[in-house]
Motif scaffolding. Sequence first.
Motif, PDB file in Angstrom:
ATOM      1  N   MET A 188       1.444  14.540  -3.043  1.00 44.85           N
ATOM      2  CA  MET A 188       0.612  13.520  -4.104  1.00 44.85           C
ATOM      3  C   MET A 188       1.085  11.574  -3.530  1.00 44.85           C
ATOM      4  SD  MET A 188      -2.073  14.314  -5.339  1.00 44.85           S
ATOM      5  CE  MET A 188      -2.622  15.363  -5.899  1.00 44.85           C
ATOM      6  N   SER A 189       2.266  12.031  -3.626  1.00 36.03           N
ATOM      7  CA  SER A 189       3.862  10.884  -3.200  1.00 36.03           C
ATOM      8  C   SER A 189       3.461  10.587  -1.794  1.00 36.03           C
ATOM      9  CB  SER A 189       4.666  11.059  -3.712  1.00 36.03           C
ATOM     10  OG  SER A 189       4.755  10.452  -5.003  1.00 36.03           O
ATOM     11  N   THR A 190       3.622  11.351  -1.005  1.00 33.26           N
ATOM     12  CA  THR A 190       2.868  11.384   0.631  1.00 33.26           C
ATOM     13  C   THR A 190       1.639  10.077   0.789  1.00 33.26           C
ATOM     14  OG1 THR A 190       4.215  13.458   0.928  1.00 33.26           O
ATOM     15  CG2 THR A 190       3.023  12.486   2.581  1.00 33.26           C
ATOM     16  N   GLY A 191       0.503  11.066  -0.012  1.00 37.31           N
ATOM     17  CA  GLY A 191      -0.722  10.672  -0.283  1.00 37.31           C
ATOM     18  C   GLY A 191      -1.179   8.809  -0.335  1.00 37.31           C
ATOM     19  N   ILE A 192      -0.132   8.761  -1.429  1.00 33.44           N
ATOM     20  CA  ILE A 192       0.033   7.168  -1.322  1.00 33.44           C
ATOM     21  C   ILE A 192       1.214   6.062  -0.873  1.00 33.44           C
ATOM     22  CG2 ILE A 192       1.097   5.785  -3.053  1.00 33.44           C
ATOM     23  CD1 ILE A 192      -1.519   7.269  -4.457  1.00 33.44           C
TER      24      ILE A 192
ATOM     25  N   VAL B  26       3.870  -7.228   4.429  1.00 34.25           N
ATOM     26  CA  VAL B  26       5.250  -6.678   3.725  1.00 34.25           C
ATOM     27  C   VAL B  26       5.180  -6.283   1.921  1.00 34.25           C
ATOM     28  CG1 VAL B  26       7.742  -7.512   3.562  1.00 34.25           C
ATOM     29  CG2 VAL B  26       6.438  -7.880   5.720  1.00 34.25           C
ATOM     30  N   GLN B  27       4.488  -7.670   1.678  1.00 30.66           N
ATOM     31  CA  GLN B  27       4.551  -6.778   0.289  1.00 30.66           C
ATOM     32  C   GLN B  27       3.559  -5.682  -0.230  1.00 30.66           C
ATOM     33  OE1 GLN B  27       3.124 -10.677  -1.933  1.00 30.66           O
ATOM     34  NE2 GLN B  27       3.529 -12.033   0.756  1.00 30.66           N
ATOM     35  N   PHE B  28       2.982  -5.544   0.597  1.00 26.72           N
ATOM     36  CA  PHE B  28       2.414  -4.487   0.470  1.00 26.72           C
ATOM     37  C   PHE B  28       3.037  -2.901   0.368  1.00 26.72           C
ATOM     38  CE2 PHE B  28      -2.408  -5.855   0.984  1.00 26.72           C
ATOM     39  CZ  PHE B  28      -2.863  -5.044  -0.236  1.00 26.72           C
ATOM     40  N   LEU B  29       3.707  -2.798   1.438  1.00 23.39           N
ATOM     41  CA  LEU B  29       4.893  -1.751   1.493  1.00 23.39           C
ATOM     42  C   LEU B  29       5.863  -1.713   0.339  1.00 23.39           C
ATOM     43  CD1 LEU B  29       5.480  -2.385   6.096  1.00 23.39           C
ATOM     44  CD2 LEU B  29       3.917  -0.044   4.079  1.00 23.39           C
ATOM     45  N   VAL B  30       6.567  -3.078  -0.166  1.00 22.01           N
ATOM     46  CA  VAL B  30       7.168  -2.800  -0.733  1.00 22.01           C
ATOM     47  C   VAL B  30       6.425  -2.117  -2.362  1.00 22.01           C
ATOM     48  CG1 VAL B  30       9.179  -3.927  -2.291  1.00 22.01           C
ATOM     49  CG2 VAL B  30       8.684  -4.851   0.292  1.00 22.01           C
ATOM     50  N   LEU B  31       5.141  -2.946  -2.878  1.00 22.16           N
ATOM     51  CA  LEU B  31       4.813  -2.399  -3.570  1.00 22.16           C
ATOM     52  C   LEU B  31       4.186  -0.969  -3.519  1.00 22.16           C
ATOM     53  CD1 LEU B  31       2.670  -5.561  -4.288  1.00 22.16           C
ATOM     54  CD2 LEU B  31       4.529  -4.969  -5.826  1.00 22.16           C
ATOM     55  N   GLY B  32       3.821  -0.738  -2.622  1.00 21.01           N
ATOM     56  CA  GLY B  32       3.679   0.569  -2.398  1.00 21.01           C
ATOM     57  C   GLY B  32       5.257   1.401  -2.564  1.00 21.01           C
ATOM     58  N   ALA B  33       6.226   1.052  -2.432  1.00 24.66           N
ATOM     59  CA  ALA B  33       7.511   1.518  -2.370  1.00 24.66           C
ATOM     60  C   ALA B  33       7.741   2.147  -4.077  1.00 24.66           C
ATOM     61  CB  ALA B  33       8.178   1.373  -1.335  1.00 24.66           C
ATOM     62  N   ILE B  34       7.535   1.158  -4.137  1.00 28.17           N
ATOM     63  CA  ILE B  34       7.841   1.046  -6.054  1.00 28.17           C
ATOM     64  C   ILE B  34       7.316   1.769  -6.665  1.00 28.17           C
ATOM     65  CG2 ILE B  34       7.791  -0.190  -8.131  1.00 28.17           C
ATOM     66  CD1 ILE B  34       8.128  -2.517  -6.068  1.00 28.17           C
ATOM     67  N   LEU B  35       5.507   2.142  -6.332  1.00 27.20           N
ATOM     68  CA  LEU B  35       4.522   2.580  -7.272  1.00 27.20           C
ATOM     69  C   LEU B  35       5.175   4.226  -6.657  1.00 27.20           C
ATOM     70  CD1 LEU B  35       2.035   3.395  -8.672  1.00 27.20           C
ATOM     71  CD2 LEU B  35       0.465   3.268  -6.159  1.00 27.20           C
TER      72      LEU B  35
ATOM     73  N   VAL C  78       7.822  -8.463  -9.301  1.00 27.31           N
ATOM     74  CA  VAL C  78       7.989  -7.032  -8.754  1.00 27.31           C
ATOM     75  C   VAL C  78       8.071  -6.120 -10.843  1.00 27.31           C
ATOM     76  CG1 VAL C  78      10.159  -5.051  -8.081  1.00 27.31           C
ATOM     77  CG2 VAL C  78       9.116  -7.517  -7.174  1.00 27.31           C
ATOM     78  N   VAL C  79       9.117  -6.827 -11.290  1.00 27.79           N
ATOM     79  CA  VAL C  79       8.853  -6.233 -12.551  1.00 27.79           C
ATOM     80  C   VAL C  79       8.023  -5.961 -13.026  1.00 27.79           C
ATOM     81  CG1 VAL C  79      10.020  -6.157 -14.672  1.00 27.79           C
ATOM     82  CG2 VAL C  79      11.058  -7.300 -13.177  1.00 27.79           C
ATOM     83  N   ALA C  80       6.657  -6.935 -13.391  1.00 32.29           N
ATOM     84  CA  ALA C  80       5.729  -6.816 -13.865  1.00 32.29           C
ATOM     85  C   ALA C  80       4.595  -5.265 -13.296  1.00 32.29           C
ATOM     86  CB  ALA C  80       4.945  -7.738 -13.602  1.00 32.29           C
ATOM     87  N   PHE C  81       4.768  -5.458 -11.913  1.00 29.36           N
ATOM     88  CA  PHE C  81       4.238  -4.483 -11.315  1.00 29.36           C
ATOM     89  C   PHE C  81       4.240  -2.816 -11.839  1.00 29.36           C
ATOM     90  CE2 PHE C  81       3.653  -1.369  -7.953  1.00 29.36           C
ATOM     91  CZ  PHE C  81       2.743  -1.890  -7.166  1.00 29.36           C
ATOM     92  N   ALA C  82       6.150  -3.041 -11.856  1.00 26.34           N
ATOM     93  CA  ALA C  82       6.886  -1.603 -12.301  1.00 26.34           C
ATOM     94  C   ALA C  82       6.357  -1.200 -13.241  1.00 26.34           C
ATOM     95  CB  ALA C  82       7.863  -1.873 -11.915  1.00 26.34           C
ATOM     96  N   VAL C  83       5.950  -1.856 -14.360  1.00 24.69           N
ATOM     97  CA  VAL C  83       5.550  -1.474 -15.090  1.00 24.69           C
ATOM     98  C   VAL C  83       4.019  -0.936 -15.770  1.00 24.69           C
ATOM     99  CG1 VAL C  83       4.401  -3.108 -17.884  1.00 24.69           C
ATOM    100  CG2 VAL C  83       7.088  -3.148 -16.953  1.00 24.69           C
ATOM    101  N   ALA C  84       3.574  -1.844 -15.282  1.00 27.25           N
ATOM    102  CA  ALA C  84       1.982  -1.740 -14.858  1.00 27.25           C
ATOM    103  C   ALA C  84       1.837  -0.023 -14.249  1.00 27.25           C
ATOM    104  CB  ALA C  84       0.942  -2.270 -13.904  1.00 27.25           C
ATOM    105  N   CYS C  85       2.564   0.340 -12.726  1.00 22.19           N
ATOM    106  CA  CYS C  85       2.641   1.460 -12.565  1.00 22.19           C
ATOM    107  C   CYS C  85       3.354   2.370 -13.512  1.00 22.19           C
ATOM    108  CB  CYS C  85       3.807   1.931 -10.824  1.00 22.19           C
ATOM    109  SG  CYS C  85       3.734   0.606  -9.856  1.00 22.19           S
ATOM    110  N   VAL C  86       3.528   2.568 -13.707  1.00 20.96           N
ATOM    111  CA  VAL C  86       4.379   3.361 -15.338  1.00 20.96           C
ATOM    112  C   VAL C  86       2.915   3.983 -16.173  1.00 20.96           C
ATOM    113  CG1 VAL C  86       5.889   3.516 -17.312  1.00 20.96           C
ATOM    114  CG2 VAL C  86       7.004   2.893 -15.167  1.00 20.96           C
ATOM    115  N   VAL C  87       2.512   2.549 -17.311  1.00 24.81           N
ATOM    116  CA  VAL C  87       1.620   3.018 -18.179  1.00 24.81           C
ATOM    117  C   VAL C  87       0.234   3.748 -17.009  1.00 24.81           C
ATOM    118  CG1 VAL C  87      -0.498   1.355 -18.743  1.00 24.81           C
ATOM    119  CG2 VAL C  87       1.681   1.119 -18.276  1.00 24.81           C
ATOM    120  N   ILE C  88       0.573   3.202 -15.400  1.00 26.04           N
ATOM    121  CA  ILE C  88      -1.015   4.016 -14.571  1.00 26.04           C
ATOM    122  C   ILE C  88       0.221   5.433 -14.548  1.00 26.04           C
ATOM    123  CG2 ILE C  88      -1.927   4.231 -12.119  1.00 26.04           C
ATOM    124  CD1 ILE C  88      -1.991   0.971 -12.357  1.00 26.04           C
ATOM    125  N   SER C  89       1.227   6.114 -14.324  1.00 30.39           N
ATOM    126  CA  SER C  89       1.109   7.435 -13.979  1.00 30.39           C
ATOM    127  C   SER C  89       1.835   7.916 -15.078  1.00 30.39           C
ATOM    128  CB  SER C  89       2.818   6.839 -13.677  1.00 30.39           C
ATOM    129  OG  SER C  89       2.210   6.340 -12.019  1.00 30.39           O
TER     130      SER C  89
END
Length: 208
Positions: free
Chosen positions: A46-50, A148-157, A6-17
């Motif tokens: 945009m967040s709604t689209g994501i 469920v994992q997709f939904l959790v990761l998507g919520a973080i993004l 989760v932490v690794a994904f969150a860091v990647a999301c910050v970089v992408i964002s």
Amino acid sequence: MDSSTVVAFAVACVVISVVPGPDMLFIVANGIARGRVAGVLAALGMSTGIAVHTVAAALGLGALLQAAPVALDVVRIAGAVFLVYLAVSTLRSAGDVAERAPERYGSATLRRTYLMAVLTNLSNPKVILFYVAFFPQFLTEGGWAVPVQFLVLGAILVAIGFAVDGTVGVAAGALSALLLRRPAIRRWLNRVSAAIFAGLAVRLVVDR
């Protein structure tokens, strides 16, 4: 799914964002043309689209679209049409916007800004491909089900993306407000916004 994933994904999301892309340019263009509220609503759209993409990916629709190139082409062309419409409407209203405060746009215009942001995000086939290619790297076997994992990761993004994009929308709107008393500059800013929309449309058409 463990905490390190989760932490690794969150860091990647910050970089992408924080890296400027089509979504951020769309938000900046709306913030400049219509003010802070419009900038934030564009970010929310945009967040709604994501969020919609996340649910679709959890249901396997992203992989299905990837397997049907024609469907992706239809999505791409639809997105280009939306952006051309925004470019033309922004250019036509450049004179009017220069004479009034960007925060005074009616609810109908602001509602349209939100809906167009949603449609622009949904009609970008690269977002679909992003879900197909990027998310699976952070999925783990065992434990939570894949949807469920997709939904959790998507919520973080969505959360990280909105925090970054909302800040950008407010900043673009603040710039617009500072230049409110200079109609000539405001007119040029609106023309720049229209050019951004048109450029994004061309990018969708030619970038395969």
